[in-house]
Structures are given as structure tokens and as C-alpha cells.
Scaffold this motif. Sequence first.
Motif, PDB file in Angstrom:
ATOM      1  N   ALA A  31     -31.481 -14.362 -53.476  1.00 18.15           N
ATOM      2  CA  ALA A  31     -32.386 -15.140 -54.319  1.00 18.15           C
ATOM      3  C   ALA A  31     -33.235 -16.068 -53.457  1.00 18.15           C
ATOM      4  O   ALA A  31     -34.461 -16.131 -53.602  1.00 18.15           O
ATOM      5  CB  ALA A  31     -31.587 -15.941 -55.348  1.00 18.15           C
ATOM      6  N   ALA A  32     -32.572 -16.768 -52.531  1.00 17.35           N
ATOM      7  CA  ALA A  32     -33.293 -17.697 -51.654  1.00 17.35           C
ATOM      8  C   ALA A  32     -34.262 -16.937 -50.753  1.00 17.35           C
ATOM      9  O   ALA A  32     -35.424 -17.325 -50.592  1.00 17.35           O
ATOM     10  CB  ALA A  32     -32.296 -18.508 -50.822  1.00 17.35           C
ATOM     11  N   GLU A  33     -33.790 -15.807 -50.181  1.00 20.10           N
ATOM     12  CA  GLU A  33     -34.647 -15.022 -49.281  1.00 20.10           C
ATOM     13  C   GLU A  33     -35.864 -14.460 -50.008  1.00 20.10           C
ATOM     14  O   GLU A  33     -36.915 -14.245 -49.407  1.00 20.10           O
ATOM     15  CB  GLU A  33     -33.835 -13.865 -48.671  1.00 20.10           C
ATOM     16  N   SER A  34     -35.712 -14.203 -51.316  1.00 18.70           N
ATOM     17  CA  SER A  34     -36.825 -13.651 -52.088  1.00 18.70           C
ATOM     18  C   SER A  34     -37.726 -14.745 -52.652  1.00 18.70           C
ATOM     19  O   SER A  34     -38.654 -14.456 -53.405  1.00 18.70           O
ATOM     20  CB  SER A  34     -36.287 -12.801 -53.241  1.00 18.70           C
ATOM     21  N   GLY A  35     -37.398 -16.012 -52.324  1.00 20.62           N
ATOM     22  CA  GLY A  35     -38.248 -17.117 -52.749  1.00 20.62           C
ATOM     23  C   GLY A  35     -38.025 -17.566 -54.188  1.00 20.62           C
ATOM     24  O   GLY A  35     -38.856 -18.287 -54.760  1.00 20.62           O
ATOM     25  N   PRO A  37     -36.424 -19.848 -57.151  1.00 13.84           N
ATOM     26  CA  PRO A  37     -36.001 -21.255 -57.128  1.00 13.84           C
ATOM     27  C   PRO A  37     -34.478 -21.381 -57.238  1.00 13.84           C
ATOM     28  O   PRO A  37     -33.832 -20.532 -57.858  1.00 13.84           O
ATOM     29  CB  PRO A  37     -36.688 -21.844 -58.368  1.00 13.84           C
ATOM     30  N   PRO A  38     -33.896 -22.436 -56.619  1.00 15.98           N
ATOM     31  CA  PRO A  38     -32.430 -22.610 -56.608  1.00 15.98           C
ATOM     32  C   PRO A  38     -31.939 -23.274 -57.889  1.00 15.98           C
ATOM     33  O   PRO A  38     -31.411 -24.379 -57.869  1.00 15.98           O
ATOM     34  CB  PRO A  38     -32.205 -23.505 -55.389  1.00 15.98           C
ATOM     35  N   ILE A  39     -32.109 -22.587 -59.012  1.00  9.19           N
ATOM     36  CA  ILE A  39     -31.804 -23.202 -60.311  1.00  9.19           C
ATOM     37  C   ILE A  39     -30.748 -22.432 -61.095  1.00  9.19           C
ATOM     38  O   ILE A  39     -30.623 -22.611 -62.307  1.00  9.19           O
ATOM     39  CB  ILE A  39     -33.084 -23.388 -61.166  1.00  9.19           C
ATOM     40  N   THR A  66     -32.559 -14.541 -66.676  1.00 10.11           N
ATOM     41  CA  THR A  66     -31.651 -13.894 -65.725  1.00 10.11           C
ATOM     42  C   THR A  66     -31.710 -14.520 -64.346  1.00 10.11           C
ATOM     43  O   THR A  66     -30.691 -14.628 -63.662  1.00 10.11           O
ATOM     44  CB  THR A  66     -32.033 -12.401 -65.569  1.00 10.11           C
ATOM     45  N   LEU A  67     -32.925 -14.875 -63.903  1.00  4.71           N
ATOM     46  CA  LEU A  67     -33.213 -15.277 -62.515  1.00  4.71           C
ATOM     47  C   LEU A  67     -32.663 -14.185 -61.574  1.00  4.71           C
ATOM     48  O   LEU A  67     -33.068 -13.035 -61.687  1.00  4.71           O
ATOM     49  CB  LEU A  67     -32.662 -16.676 -62.223  1.00  4.71           C
TER      50      LEU A  67
END
Length: 221
Positions: A31-35, A37-39, A66-67
Motif C-alpha cells: 500500500a505504501a509503495e503504491s502511494g 494513504p496510511p489510513i 477497501t483501500l
Amino acid sequence: MHQEQWTAVDTYIAERLAPADQARDAALRTAAESGLPPIAVSAAQGKLLQVLATSVGARSILEIGTLAGYSAMWLGRALPPGGRMTTVEADPVHAEVARGNLTRAGLAEVVDVRVGRALDVLPELSGPFDFTFIDADKATIPEYVRWALALSRPGALIVVDNVVRGGALADADSTDEAVAGVRRLHDLLAEEPGLLATTVQTVGAKGYDGFTLALVLPADR
Ligand code: SAH
Ligand code: DHB
Ligand code: MG
């Protein structure tokens, strides 16, 4: 004694009760690598979702928002064999990251990621669902709760994330549309006899926020 301590206690809880897991860690990493948000929910909150879904014997789960599939992973693992989950995501990039994560977690056959705005996708879904987690745009929460109620069986639980918003829930003068959404949610719940509901304030790694829990009552209650 505020954020630093809340985070330390959250870490303590997670280490014991929601420990590191290869698939979950990979999901947060991709998720972080794909940009993205950390939510996502915290680990302890994900475990809470798992406890709640298990407690209502959920065999069919709906998620709105889903994020990267992190909360879906906690919920998908609450399902018994043959259980199914549908999660709705408006952003096709988020949905693609989530599909990869859920596949790596062995949940590709369990969790169906549907791409589209929730108000467009929800009319296409067939329930009944035993558990719904609402965690998308906050302004539309009351409409999502209406849909979740319509798609639920009696005894189902509806959980809504981010309803306290650092205390802004109690600010009648707020001009924030997310705050308006969570306040309208409470107006709806105050008038809806079909839902037995309350809101729990929470602190932790994600700061000061809260969940609404709404139990779908049988028609004769
Ligand atoms: N439940 C996730 C976090 C969801 S973040 C977890 O805890 O792991 C909120 C997500 O809702 C974002 O991915 C955002 O793209 C999505 N979203 C926002 N508006 C939406 C809408 N109208 N319909 C569906 N998804 C939406
Ligand atoms: C946001 C959304 C969430 O679902 C959350 O848990 C935290 C933040 C946001 O849109 O900023
Ligand atoms: Mg959330």
C-alpha cells in the motif's frame, strides 16, 4: 499522556493479540509503495472487526471502502469455510492493490473486490449480509447505513469507522462535510427503530476517533 502513550499501548496490545503476520505486513508495505494513504484500521482495530464479525456468526460480509484490503484481510479471516465477503472500492488503483494483497493472503476466492462508487454498486448487490463495515467517504455515511440496513439480515451488525473525528462529532458549528456526515448518522440512528446502536470513542495509534456499532433488530422488536 496523549498520542505517544496511546501508540505505546496500541503496540503492546497488537504485539500480543494482533501480532505481525506476513500477509498483513505485505499489504501495508505494498500500500505504501503504491502511494496509497496510511489510513487503514490499526492492527488492534482489525482484530476488533474480526471479534465482532465472529460474534455474530458472520458467513456473509460487506465492506464499503477497501483501500489496500487490510481490513478486508482481518474480516475475510473471520469467515467460516464457504463464507463470502464483498468489498466496494471507488478507486481502481486501490482495488488493484487490494486484489493483489488478498490473493497473496489466500483470500482471492473469499473476498470479491467490486470497483465503483458505493452508491452505484450497492444497488447491484444481493444480501443478506451478516456484518457490514462502512469505511469510505464520510459525508455519505448515512446513505451507506440505509443501504447496509436494507441488505442485512436480522441480527446483523453494522460497524462504521471514523465517527468521532478527534471530538468534532460534538461540534454543532463544524462546516466539515465529514463531520456533517457523522452527525447525520447519529440523527438517523436516534430515529431508526430497526437499529440498536451506540458509538464507542477510541484512542490508539490512529489518534482519537471512534466506531458506531448498530445491531439490526428483528422486525418484531
Ligand atoms: N477499510 C480500509 C480503509 C479504507 S480508506 C482499511 O481499513 O484497510 C477509504 C477508502 O474508501 C479509500 O480507498 C477510498 O478510495 C474509498 N472510497 C472513497 N469514496 C468512495 C465511494 N464513494 N465508494 C467506494 N469507495 C470509496
Ligand atoms: C481517512 C479515512 C479513513 O477511513 C480513516 O480511517 C482515516 C482517515 C481519510 O479519508 O482521511
Ligand atoms: Mg477508516
